[in-house]
Design a protein around this motif. Sequence first.
Motif, PDB file in Angstrom:
ATOM      1  N   TYR A 248       5.568   6.568   2.632  1.00  0.00           N
ATOM      2  CA  TYR A 248       5.849   5.349   2.494  1.00  0.00           C
ATOM      3  C   TYR A 248       6.775   4.910   3.829  1.00  0.00           C
ATOM      4  CZ  TYR A 248       3.775   5.761  -1.962  1.00  0.00           C
ATOM      5  OH  TYR A 248       2.693   5.801  -3.028  1.00  0.00           O
ATOM      6  N   SER A 487      -5.019  -6.026   2.872  1.00  0.00           N
ATOM      7  CA  SER A 487      -4.488  -4.999   2.192  1.00  0.00           C
ATOM      8  C   SER A 487      -5.378  -4.024   1.380  1.00  0.00           C
ATOM      9  CB  SER A 487      -3.422  -5.559   1.433  1.00  0.00           C
ATOM     10  OG  SER A 487      -2.177  -6.025   2.032  1.00  0.00           O
ATOM     11  N   GLU A 491      -7.343  -0.024   2.476  1.00  0.00           N
ATOM     12  CA  GLU A 491      -7.485   1.283   1.494  1.00  0.00           C
ATOM     13  C   GLU A 491      -8.506   2.203   1.695  1.00  0.00           C
ATOM     14  OE1 GLU A 491      -4.789   2.320  -0.080  1.00  0.00           O
ATOM     15  OE2 GLU A 491      -3.428   0.696  -0.261  1.00  0.00           O
ATOM     16  N   CYS A 527       0.477  -6.208   7.367  1.00  0.00           N
ATOM     17  CA  CYS A 527      -0.318  -5.803   5.984  1.00  0.00           C
ATOM     18  C   CYS A 527      -1.293  -4.918   5.951  1.00  0.00           C
ATOM     19  CB  CYS A 527      -0.820  -7.205   5.152  1.00  0.00           C
ATOM     20  SG  CYS A 527       0.765  -8.119   4.519  1.00  0.00           S
ATOM     21  N   PHE A 530      -0.356  -1.223   5.330  1.00  0.00           N
ATOM     22  CA  PHE A 530       0.136  -0.926   3.946  1.00  0.00           C
ATOM     23  C   PHE A 530      -0.892  -0.286   2.977  1.00  0.00           C
ATOM     24  CE2 PHE A 530       2.678  -4.992   4.186  1.00  0.00           C
ATOM     25  CZ  PHE A 530       3.796  -3.805   4.844  1.00  0.00           C
ATOM     26  N   ASN A 563       3.245  -1.762  -1.825  1.00  0.00           N
ATOM     27  CA  ASN A 563       2.286  -2.497  -1.201  1.00  0.00           C
ATOM     28  C   ASN A 563       2.964  -4.035  -1.721  1.00  0.00           C
ATOM     29  OD1 ASN A 563       0.126  -3.508  -0.066  1.00  0.00           O
ATOM     30  ND2 ASN A 563      -1.159  -1.807  -0.828  1.00  0.00           N
TER      31      ASN A 563
END
Length: 600
Positions: A248, A487, A491, A527, A530, A563
Amino acid sequence: MGLLEGLLGARKLLLAILVPLLLLPLPMLHPSSEASCAYVLIVTAVYWVSEAVPLGAAALVPAFLYPFFGVLRSSEVAGEYFKNTTLLLVGVICVAAAVEKWNLHKRIALRMVLMAGAKPGMLLLCFMCCTTLLSMWLSNTSTTAMVMPIVEAVLQELVSAEEEQLMAGTSSAEEAEPINLDVNNSQPPLELIFVNEDTSNTDFSSLMQNKAKPPVLTPSSRNQELKRKYKSQHDQMICKCLSLSISYAATIGGLTTIIGTSTSLIFLEHFNNQYPAAEVVNFGTWFLFSFPISLIMLVVSWFWMHWLFLGCNFKETCSLSKKKRTKREELSEKRIQEEYEKLGAITYPEMVTGFFFILMTVLWFTREPGFVPGWDSFFEKKGYRTDATVSVFLGFLLFLIPAKKPCFGKKRDGEDRGPSLGMEPIITWKDFQKTMPWEIVILVGGGYALASGSKTSGLSSWIGQQMLSLSSLPPWAVTLLACILVSIVTEFVSNPATITIFLPIVCSLSETLQINPLYTLIPVTMCISFAVMLPVGNPPNAIVFSYGHCQIKDMVKAGLGVNVIGLVTVMVAINTWGISLFNLNTFPAWAKVSNITDQA
């Protein structure tokens, strides 16, 4: 059954062949520039998302399909594959390769650990700060791969035995083989800037098995078995917390500088191409906007991780008092101190590298700071020099400066260290080649080619017209929806592919709704980084997950919080100091000019 297995084994090849064939009716039935460009865009996007072919190879699709369909000339497409950002990357890699070669990053990390002590809360804060600092200049993957062995060494000392066992075996422990934190032997070399996002999802298993394998940090096989066995629930929580925090923090650090991650560099080059008259985004303005975001995210994420895994007893876990240290905390500090002392005194190449590192940052900041005239104003011709000019110049000097300190007089005793260096420079061309991610240079070039084709063909304007239904929403709601969408997508899809697909769409959306493009582009760019909830989200997640301290549910739970923290912080920033910094309250003239050009 054998046929099914054969088809599954060849699924990538079949996908690479069938996708262009199945989509071929689009340009055939609708012979227009927009349809042809859409065909190329969809084929390339499917290749990127499915990874049927390597990302770099998929980025070459526009190079031959655009000329074939008459969207862009071959010479025009070729010009998109090498831009100013590529030169910026070359110079940064030269400096960062020197940092890796001379272990300056290792010295910085160990020194910060010694300053923090062995208390879990302070260790967490220290490692997060160190990782964030390094990730501003190195890729997220390189930073994570460098810091994690040091974290693992500390964790092994904290959980390998109970206090009573350590008190009884202190003397034997001191005689044991010291832990090995040799970065060059235990982890991949630092691959700069873009590698954190370019590693494909399908390659994560090999990444975890080969590159991210934790180093052997203890002298016996018995201690190796203790890596995933914990003496208490508290020990397990410490391991989870420290491991996840590295990934992170690397993401947070990458947001801070325009060169910290590939998404911001792709955004910068796309923005400059789309709006050449807009001279509002550079290293300094990006840093002024993003540094408070990173600072807020770092502090809030530290509280979140501490509360989630270590509880709320900050007084106990963050105490700097030596009287409250346990025996194993003292032993851990002693072993880290020994490892730091093995580095010896700071060397001449480290000093040169550190000086160039600082000088490059200062020159970037002072070129066009905005509030005062920068050094670029001293030249008669304006606009000829960019951040790439600085980085390439300093990188070039590193190939000239000898790695051995020059001695103009009689050599002193003990100064003849390293005669093998001779006149070898700080970095060699092999050092540069080892770290230069040429595949990602092609990937980014492919993204620029797609954006140029979308603009020239009128596809971006057509997409913008289809989004007029969003005009009833306030600008902040449009930006929020776009940030939530990317976002989620990022992933599962690589960051460069995600931003390359969404940038032209977001630009068209902003121009259609008469919103300052920066109001949507900057939050969306941030974003996209993230991707912190799954091991396949990005390579730093995979590296951390491979150490075995955390499960997927831990990553999802902790990553969801990070997030949300990032999304909220970015939205607050763009609606507060971002408005005054970039003048976001108005639809700028440079965006109007671009919009008129697209429509023409």
